[in-house]
Design a protein around this motif. Structure first.
Motif, PDB file in Angstrom:
ATOM      1  N   GLN A 694       0.828  -1.206   0.000  1.00  9.18           N
ATOM      2  CA  GLN A 694       0.000   0.000   0.000  1.00  9.18           C
ATOM      3  C   GLN A 694       0.860   1.253   0.000  1.00  9.18           C
ATOM      4  O   GLN A 694       0.565   2.224  -0.702  1.00  9.18           O
ATOM      5  N   ARG A 695       1.914   1.239   0.776  1.00 12.12           N
ATOM      6  CA  ARG A 695       2.819   2.401   0.783  1.00 12.12           C
ATOM      7  C   ARG A 695       3.483   2.572  -0.575  1.00 12.12           C
ATOM      8  O   ARG A 695       3.699   3.697  -1.031  1.00 12.12           O
ATOM      9  N   GLN A 696       3.804   1.458  -1.221  1.00 10.13           N
ATOM     10  CA  GLN A 696       4.460   1.540  -2.535  1.00 10.13           C
ATOM     11  C   GLN A 696       3.519   2.157  -3.566  1.00 10.13           C
ATOM     12  O   GLN A 696       3.926   2.991  -4.367  1.00 10.13           O
ATOM     13  N   ARG A 697       2.254   1.765  -3.555  1.00 10.30           N
ATOM     14  CA  ARG A 697       1.305   2.333  -4.505  1.00 10.30           C
ATOM     15  C   ARG A 697       1.055   3.817  -4.214  1.00 10.30           C
ATOM     16  O   ARG A 697       0.872   4.616  -5.132  1.00 10.30           O
ATOM     17  N   LEU A 698       1.049   4.191  -2.936  1.00  8.94           N
ATOM     18  CA  LEU A 698       0.894   5.618  -2.601  1.00  8.94           C
ATOM     19  C   LEU A 698       2.080   6.415  -3.126  1.00  8.94           C
ATOM     20  O   LEU A 698       1.926   7.537  -3.619  1.00  8.94           O
ATOM     21  N   SER A 699       3.267   5.831  -3.046  1.00  7.24           N
ATOM     22  CA  SER A 699       4.460   6.501  -3.565  1.00  7.24           C
ATOM     23  C   SER A 699       4.367   6.683  -5.080  1.00  7.24           C
ATOM     24  O   SER A 699       4.767   7.718  -5.622  1.00  7.24           O
TER      25      SER A 699
END
Length: 796
Positions: A694-699
């Motif tokens: 999820q953090r990767q997609r937000l990035s």
């Protein structure tokens, strides 16, 4: 931490006095370097009719065609008008020449201010004006009888201030027009004026109270002329020497109520200043100055290249910003206090000398052991203070690193090691602080003992002179005060005793204050060490903005090394056209991420060149270059703010439609819709409640919302499952049709979608081409990589 004596310090945190490379001039220079952050509040700003109060700092004297050339003529006219009109006597006889001498000097100094060229003569004129102004206030206020000379001196001083504050110019714009501007918001000047005014008032009241209490109330002597004027103002009858021989008990009781009234009036007028106005005003000024220095410090940190940041601990930077930078306000407060103490000491020495040159000599002689003691102590104070600040910085860095690695500490059960590391650093910092404080205690105690020795000798001499009733040394001059200090009596003894004690106390305070100033100077040195660093990456003088990207990005024989002799990139060359996806792959440490940091100019190439549309990236302005490149980092950096604000962090002006589009491209819809407040859900520090994917997609969404022509994705799908990766890469391929996209990855499913694959090994590009081309190479590095990955994952 032993109960007595110094604790253990590592050798590198226990420097000797011989390691001190700073002297008096160096410390003074550090203080003077604070001037750019102080001058805004000292010189103020210009208020211009129709424009209001400006935002830039006013000049010391004049500029922009404005002038105060009228000021010396105004001061001279007032200085001459007083005696010419008979308002004050037109004579140079005693004692009037005492007032006219500084008055003439201040008029001449104003001509120097207005007409001398900038430089030494102008600075001399400024100093002469200040000294002459003090002389005018002192002699007209204290030594001249009656109100006319006091008002005369006030008028001369007001004309000088008016000239510095109000300036005029003639503007020729079709018609001749007179314009003026007024200096305002000179907060430090106001603050200093309030404090010095209180000191002058305190000195005058001290003289009055000593005479009133010791001579009139206790001994019943008639009132001195100056006291009779004050008493008459409160309705007390004529009880001067010419009217009565001795005060009766009833008269002394009435005088006691006069003393009470004076005390109440002083308390009512001074208490608001001491309790509310001065502390609040001081805090307001100091916090603004501290804020300006911190802003400048953080701004410089942003300008420094990654080579600096990668070599320094984050905690040390934090300590310098919030703790070391605060020293600028402490310096101002200490300089004010030391200025007042020094001025008080000099006034005490002068006044005591008027009563007895021997006492003045004793008070002045106290400087000799003070200077000798300071010469020994100050180098030791500087090295110890610098060592303490370094150890305190270590504590901050340890705390920051521990909290940043909390997940790792808990996962491996290393809390005992982390706790011990913190305790060791904290004890080291405590012991370093102890060495600073114990030195200050030694210096203060020894200086107190020396001062007490001088004081006891002086008090014995004063008691002997008072017992004999000896005349004061400068009785004729002292008589101008209109008080009873012309001979050694009880009032003279008490007042001189207080002044002698205060002068020795001032010397002790100045010495202690100067010791504390060494610590502040070391803090400022750590701040200015950063401000003095020139950024490695900065704009060339002829740099141009990057306005659009039209054709290609080219790497030509790029060379780079973080450390000499250990190259990371060696003659790397390839090109990426607009509308293409370039995958950069290779073993760990082969220089993949370094290539992209060079494109962003986080570092500059050490050989070869990187060009955009045929122009070297170093010919573009750094800000405009980075404004055209978006990057999704391998480390997913998130902030304690809402999901929406995290996405818009790199594009604050992005509207909701752009945010929603970025969410769609990054395939964030599923988990965003499941959050309690959707995009407005506030994340914890570093996004701790989100999964890695999820953090990767937000990035990725953050990089997309910036809507730049160049996109860099560093391991963008490493934490995504195959289905989500497929959706994200399909969206990115569609979104980036007219852009250049660089992908650093090891995922074959991501790599094979690229138009060009660049294989790096040992800093060199060993293969380049699309997936089919490189797979057709027998014994090719890329083919071996794909086959190895396929064998590991069991795919074909």
């Amino acid at each position: 931490m032993p109960m007595f004596g110094p604790g253990y310090l590592p050798p590198d945190r226990k420097p000797g006095a011989d390691s001190d490379n700073s002297g008096f001039r160096d410390v003074l220079y550090l203080f003077l370097r604070s001037w750019p952050y102080i001058r805004y509040y000292f010189l103020g700003r210009w208020w211009i009719p129709g424009k209001g109060l400006g935002t830039t700092t006013a000049e010391v004297l004049a500029s922009d065609g404005y002038s105060f050339a009228y000021a010396p003529f105004l001061v001279t006219a007032i200085a001459v008008a007083g005696p010419a009109t008979g308002y004050v006597p037109a004579t140079l006889d005693w004692p009037w020449f005492l007032m006219y001498t500084p008055t003439a000097a201040i008029a001449v100094s104003m001509f120097g201010l207005a007409f001398a060229p900038p430089g030494r003569w102008q600075m001399t004129s400024i100093a002469a004006t200040i000294i002459s102004g003090i002389g005018v206030v002192t002699f007209s206020g204290f030594f001249m009888d009656g109100w006319p000379p006091k008002l005369y001196g006030t008028a001369v001083l007001a004309a000088c201030i008016f000239g510095w504050t109000v300036q005029f110019r003639f503007r020729h714009n079709g018609e001749t027009r007179l314009e003026f501007r007024i200096r305002a918001a000179t907060h430090l000047v106001y603050f200093y004026a309030i404090n010095f005014g209180q000191r002058f008032l305190g000195l005058a009241l001290g003289l009055i109270y000593a005479d009133l209490v010791n001579q009139n109330l206790l001994q019943g002597e008639p009132l001195a002329p100056s006291l009779q004027e004050i008493a008459a103002f409160f309705g007390v009858p004529e009880w001067a020497y010419s009217a009565v021989g001795e005060l009766t008990r009833e008269q002394r009781v009435e005088l006691m109520w006069l003393y009470v009234k004076l005390t109440v009036i002083v308390w009512v007028t001074q208490s608001p200043l001491n309790t509310f106005v001065n502390p609040y005003y001081n805090l307001w000024i100091m916090q603004h100055i501290n804020q300006d220095l911190r802003v400048a410090l953080v701004e410089r940190w942003h300008q420094l290249s990654m080579s600096y940041h990668s070599g320094h601990r984050t905690g040390d930077s934090i300590f310098r910003i919030y703790q070391d930078s605060a020293m600028v306000t402490s310096v101002i407060g200490h300089l004010l206090a030391m200025t007042l103490a020094t001025g008080s000491y000099l006034v005490c020495v002068v006044l005591v000398t008027l009563l007895s040159p021997w006492l003045g000599l004793m008070a002045a002689t106290l400087l000799i052991p003070a200077f000798m003691w300071a010469y020994w102590a100050m180098p030791r104070m500087r090295v110890r203070a610098l060592a303490y600040r370094a150890t305190a910085s270590d504590v901050t860095a340890t705390i920051q690193e521990t909290f940043g690695a909390m997940k790792l500490i808990k996962a491996f059960g290393t809390k005992e090691q982390a706790q011990k590391r913190f305790e060791d650093d904290a004890i080291t910092s405590f012991n370093a602080a102890y060495r600073v404080r114990i030195l200050m205690a030694y210096v203060t105690i020894i200086m107190y003992t020396l001062a007490a020795t001088f004081f006891i000798g002086g008090e014995f001499a004063m008691a002997m002179w008072t017992n004999r009733g000896d005349p004061a040394f400068a009785a004729q001059l002292i008589g101008l005060l209109g008080l009873s200090y012309v001979i050694w009596n009880l009032a003279t003894f008490r007042w001189t005793e207080d002044q002698f004690r205060e002068s020795s106390g001032d010397i002790r305070w100045v010495l202690r204050g100067w010791m504390m100033a060494q610590d502040m100077a070391m803090g400022l040195r750590r701040v200015f060490d950063i401000l003095d660093i020139e950024p490695d990456v900065k704009d060339r003088p002829d740099a141009v903005p990057l306005t659009r990207f039209e054709r290609e990005i080219r790497f030509d024989n790029v060379r780079f090394a973080y450390e000499p002799g250990r190259p990371v990139l060696d003659n790397a060359s390839f090109a990426a056209a607009k509308g293409t996806i370039t995958a950069i792959i290779g073993p760990t440490g082969s220089g993949k991420s370094t290539l992209m940091t060079l494109l962003l100019r986080l570092f500059d190439t050490q050989g070869g060149a990187i060009s955009i549309d045929g122009r070297d990236v170093r010919d573009y302005q750094v800000e405009s270059l980075r404004a055209n490149i978006a990057i999704a980092l391998q480390e997913n950096v998130l902030f304690a703010m809402s999901v929406r604000d995290n996405i818009r962090y790199v594009a604050p002006g992005a509207d909701d439609a752009a945010v929603r589009e970025a969410v769609r491209v990054a395939c964030m819809d599923d988990y965003v819709n499941g959050l309690p407040l959707g995009l407005d859900t506030r994340l914890s520090d570093r996004g701790g409640k989100l999964s890695t994917g999820q953090r990767q997609r937000l990035s990725i969404a953050r990089a997309v919302v910036r809507d730049t022509p160049i996109l860099v994705l560093d391991e963008p799908t490493a934490a995504l499952d195959a289905a989500t990766e497929l959706r994200v890469m399909t969206n990115l391929a569609e979104w980036g049709r007219d852009r250049a996209i660089f992908i650093i990855t090891h995922r074959i499913s991501t790599i094979r979608r690229a138009d060009n694959i660049v294989y790096l090994d040992g800093g060199r590009i060993v293969e380049s081409g699309d997936h089919d081309t490189l797979m057709g190479l027998e014994d090719g590095r890329y083919r071996a990589f794909v086959e190895a990955e396929s064998n590991l994952t069991g795919t074909q």
